[in-house]
Design a protein around this motif. Structure first.
Motif, PDB file in Angstrom:
ATOM      1  N   LYS A 367       0.850  -1.185   0.000  1.00  0.00           N
ATOM      2  CA  LYS A 367       0.000   0.000   0.000  1.00  0.00           C
ATOM      3  C   LYS A 367       0.888   1.238   0.000  1.00  0.00           C
ATOM      4  CE  LYS A 367      -3.728  -2.502   0.375  1.00  0.00           C
ATOM      5  NZ  LYS A 367      -4.582  -2.709  -0.808  1.00  0.00           N
ATOM      6  N   ASP A 393      -5.821   1.204   0.076  1.00  0.00           N
ATOM      7  CA  ASP A 393      -5.292   2.341  -0.674  1.00  0.00           C
ATOM      8  C   ASP A 393      -6.193   3.549  -0.452  1.00  0.00           C
ATOM      9  OD1 ASP A 393      -3.041   1.186  -1.912  1.00  0.00           O
ATOM     10  OD2 ASP A 393      -4.358   0.155  -3.346  1.00  0.00           O
ATOM     11  N   GLU A 394      -5.661   4.730  -0.734  1.00  0.00           N
ATOM     12  CA  GLU A 394      -6.507   5.907  -0.667  1.00  0.00           C
ATOM     13  C   GLU A 394      -7.621   5.773  -1.692  1.00  0.00           C
ATOM     14  OE1 GLU A 394      -4.047   9.261  -1.552  1.00  0.00           O
ATOM     15  OE2 GLU A 394      -3.773   8.722  -3.657  1.00  0.00           O
ATOM     16  N   GLN A 403      -8.279   7.241   3.446  1.00  0.00           N
ATOM     17  CA  GLN A 403      -7.470   6.020   3.526  1.00  0.00           C
ATOM     18  C   GLN A 403      -7.570   5.442   4.930  1.00  0.00           C
ATOM     19  OE1 GLN A 403      -3.479   6.445   2.061  1.00  0.00           O
ATOM     20  NE2 GLN A 403      -3.159   4.235   1.945  1.00  0.00           N
TER      21      GLN A 403
END
Length: 880
Positions: A367, A393-394, A403
């Motif tokens: 990530k 992940d964002e 996130q």
């Protein structure tokens, strides 16, 4: 004579490929399958590869030839078995060292020629194949050996016998490429665009190729055609009637047999590569050349990618991080460039820092945190802080990024980047996150005594005495804008509740109401009156403005009226509805200053910031700069009359139409445009046209009216239509006194002439050109116009006319006019130069008495006291 491309060898090579006779076998460098889409006409092979003579030994070459043709057809000598006696060669100034002759095999000839001339033996092998298929042919002919590299074999005639023979062909081809390198100033040059034909048939056309390097320029000099798309689309076959194959086959065979024609590792990358084991290290073999990207460089390898910029070390991104980083666009992603090597955190955990974030690996999970989220993550301790590792992940949604981490979330939007944890996070998720009624956080959670609070764009979450309240949606957005628990409303005392078609929520110091007409707070000072009237479902309806306090008076507008703690002036009926439409007391109008009054055509009520005017059919508001200007002029009793439209924005200002004109407000001021000038302004595009915004009031002048605009000035003489004067002519006209000056009133619009502009006025014509701006009038104008004006030899005026000795003179680009006693003469050309040198009309010659004339031998012009004569010897003055 060097070789010029022949198509027969190219077609032969294609047929050999189609017959399956170009098998790959063992190679000394990694090979890749060629694809026509990878062919680069400007860089067929790099200089580093083409001029590298160290790539193969004699044994390597022999093994390669053996692999190409394991067995030769009976009765034929294949290249792997070929040998001949070679003649020694002296060193050549263009770059080939001395060659020792003797009985030598084909492999030894290729190796020796490559080394004495500094050419890659692989390039010579490919040249032999693409010209005569000698590498793979199992039954080669003597003709193939005698013209092995096609050297001295032009398209237009037979091969030159002086260069027959295998050694001759290989040696002279290599030497020719060194000549190209030593003297690159030839038909095809590196570092510039070159016109290259598609085919020997010129009717097939040509294209522009930017040749990137000398080796590629040499290939085009040797075979001066470029493969067209048809040849590239059928990389192992034939294209169309305009296809040429020589350079295509060279690139394709080299790629198939030896790998890329250009993958080299050099400079800082080479140092890093060697220090980390080279091809045997973690990076493996290069899979691309060094690439210039976004102010730096990168190069791909099978096990990772190297990155560097000026002033920075080389950083490697490898393994799972490399795969992730490449997948998001590498340095072009929000992460930016790497700024350190990978760091081990133990237990299979890794991270690597980048300009604007970091990539984290835990087990097989990768990530990244980037941008503002990364900054926030680092500020709270990164993976060692309370948030721990990222669990996702964002993700983008509803106007921002969010996130999730092991210990909470980071949310980033235009409102800022903040951490949400604990009970507040649970409430945030339960409310639907940022897509729910709360929106995005606008601060980190904070303690208020023993309580906790966190604001969001559309609400707040508060935890007080173990009781948590959520204020969300339109109610929450209002609450946050007001300052949440620090606002005049204080802490919430209930959660939201449905009320009719809207929502309500109670607070310590008032009640919030939200409906289709907006979200407003009714303070406790007005609450009892409002509730007594039935609240939102009563006669007043929903609040349409916030409460306003002024001079100890609290007032508030509702759908059907207005409440006040100290009634003074009522606003009601149609005036109230218009007042409410623009925001009531909170609008630019502010509080009323007098009661409603009947006026011509309707009723009017004045407010601090303007008026509301209502007729039986329409209602209008005049406010802001327009309102102040209108009030100052006497509003409905002024010369403007009553409003007939609402204000409208137009570019940099505002406009509003009245019964007798249009009132404009812009940085140039507040001015009305009325009458005939208004009609002219409207017809010429209004404020969006060249005239632009009014910059002064309409002014009465002798015989007419004038009004200035940002783009020019409009003049309306009594009995005439308005005319604008602008630009350089306008500047001249203003400086000359406008209509009261020598020019008088304009009588026509400005119009273009070759080289400039003219505009007619009562007393002459103003001319504008690069020579200047000047008025031409009276006798001079008539003579000038009769001669063709600016199209005549004298061209454009340089200055206004001046008084000289009882007459007038005026200077033009090509001469001068002189007018006295009703007579006008022009002095021009060489005569004008001589006349000016004598002092003109004030000099010894005096005034002209006629125009120039041709005597058959010379040009002559007579003056009061002499003449000026121009012949082949020049101009001379003859005085009487």
């Amino acid at each position: 004579m060097h070789r010029v491309a022949k198509l027969w060898a190219a077609v032969t090579a294609i047929v050999m490929v189609a017959a399956g006779l170009t098998g790959l076998g063992a190679v000394t460098a990694p090979a890749v399958a060629a694809s026509g889409s990878d062919f680069n006409a400007g860089m067929i092979i790099s200089d580093e590869v083409f001029y590298d003579s160290s790539t193969m030994s004699v044994g390597d070459i022999q093994a390669f030839l053996n692999a190409r043709v394991p067995s030769c057809r009976s009765g034929y000598t294949c290249l792997k078995d070929y040998a001949q006696s070679t003649a020694s060669q002296s060193a050549k100034s263009e770059g080939c060292a001395a060659y020792p002759g003797g009985w030598q095999s084909a492999a030894e000839i290729i190796w020796r020629v490559a080394n004495v001339c500094g050419i890659n033996p692989r390039a010579l092998i490919v040249l032999l194949e693409k010209e005569q298929s000698l590498i793979t042919d199992t039954w080669p002919s003597s003709r193939q050996y005698r013209s092995a590299t096609g050297y001295g074999c032009p398209d237009t005639s037979d091969c030159d016998t002086n260069y027959y023979g295998f050694f001759n062909q290989v040696y002279h081809a290599a030497w020719q490429f060194k000549k190209y390198q030593a003297r690159p100033d030839r038909a095809y040059r590196a570092g510039r665009n070159n016109t290259i034909q598609w085919h020997p048939n010129a009717s097939c056309g040509s294209s522009q190729v930017f040749i990137e390097n000398q080796a590629t320029a040499g290939l085009y000099l040797y075979t001066p055609y470029r493969p067209n798309q048809a040849a590239l689309d059928n990389l192992y076959g034939v294209g169309d009637s305009c296809s040429a194959y020589g350079n295509r086959n060279f690139w394709r065979i080299f790629t198939d047999w030896f790998g890329s024609t250009g993958y080299t590792v050099k400079g800082a990358f080479a140092e890093f590569y060697r220090a980390n084991g080279g091809p045997e290290g973690f990076l493996g073999a290069p899979t691309s050349n060094e690439m210039v990207v976004d102010g730096g460089w990168k190069q791909r390898f099978s096990g990772g990618t190297l990155f560097t910029r000026v002033g920075t070390p080389v950083f490697a991104v490898r393994g799972l991080m490399r795969d992730y980083y490449r997948g998001v666009g590498e340095q072009a992603d929000g992460l930016g460039w790497p700024v350190e090597q990978q760091v081990s955190l133990g237990n299979g955990n890794w991270y690597q820092a980048f300009e604007r974030g970091r990539i984290l690996v835990t087990g097989s999970t990768v990530k990244a945190v980037r941008g503002e989220i990364a900054k926030k993550y680092l500020s709270v301790g990164a993976q060692q802080g309370r948030l721990g590792f990222p669990t996702g992940d964002e993700a983008w949604g509803s106007g921002g990024w969010l996130q999730r981490f092991q210990g909470g979330v980071i949310a980033s939007s235009t409102a800022g980047t903040f951490v949400i944890t604990g009970t507040i996070q649970k409430r945030f998720d339960a409310a639907g996150g940022a897509a729910g009624g709360l929106g995005w956080p606008t601060e980190d959670e904070r303690s208020v005594g023993s309580d906790w609070s966190q604001k969001f764009t559309s609400g707040a979450i508060v935890v007080r005495k173990s009781v948590d309240r959520v204020v969300k949606g339109d109610l929450g957005a209002y609450y946050v804008r007001a300052g949440a628990e620090a606002s005049a409303l204080g802490w919430p005392s209930s959660n939201e509740a449905r009320l009719g078609t809207g929502w309500t929520q109670s607070f310590e110091q008032g009640i919030l109401y939200s409906s289709s007409v907006g979200t407003r707070a009714v303070p406790n000072a007005l609450g009892p009156q409002y509730q007594a009237a039935g609240g939102p479902t009563g006669s007043l309806g929903w609040p349409t403005s916030d409460a306003v306090t002024k001079d100890a008076r609290v007032s508030q507008s509702f759908q059907n009226g207005q409440l006040s703690t100290n009634p003074d002036v009522a606003v009601a009926g149609a005036v109230y509805r218009e007042y409410a439409r623009v925001g009531g007391a909170s609008s630019a109008l502010g509080m009323p200053t007098e009661a409603e009054a009947k006026v011509t055509g309707g009723v009017r009520q004045r407010f601090v910031g303007g008026i509301v005017y209502v007729t039986s059919a329409r209602a209008f508001v005049v406010q802001g700069d327009l309102g102040r200007g209108y009030l100052a002029a006497g509003d409905v009793a002024s010369k403007f009359g009553v409003p007939t439209s609402q204000e409208r924005q137009s570019g940099i200002g505002w406009a509003q139409t009245f019964s007798s004109g249009v009132l404009y407000s812009s940085p140039a001021g507040v001015y009305a445009v009325m009458g005939a000038i208004r009609g002219y302004h409207d017809a010429n595009g209004g404020v969006q046209g060249r005239l632009g915004w009014p910059s002064g009031a309409e002014t009465k002048v002798d015989g007419g009216w004038r009004q200035s605009f940002t783009g020019g000035t409009v003049y309306a003489k009594d009995g005439r239509a308005p005319i604008v004067v602008w630009g350089d002519i306008g500047t001249y006209y203003a400086g000359a006194g406008e209509q009261a000056g020598a020019a008088g009133w304009p009588v026509s619009a400005e119009r273009a002439r070759p080289g400039g502009w003219i505009q007619e006025f009562d007393n002459g014509t103003v001319h504008n050109s690069p020579a200047g701006t000047a008025l031409v009038g009276g006798d001079i104008l008539r003579a000038y116009a009769a001669a063709g004006g600016s199209d005549s030899q004298v061209k454009w005026p340089v200055s206004d006319a001046t008084v000289v000795g009882g007459g007038f003179s005026q200077v033009f680009v090509g001469g001068s006019y002189y007018a006295r006693g009703g007579r006008v003469f022009v002095v021009q050309g060489a005569i004008a130069t001589a006349y000016a040198g004598d002092g003109g009309a004030g000099g010894s010659l005096g005034w002209p008495t006629g125009n120039e004339w041709w005597s058959g031998r010379e040009w002559r012009q007579d003056f009061e006291r002499g003449s000026i004569i121009v012949d082949s010897a020049g101009a001379r003055i003859v005085r009487r």
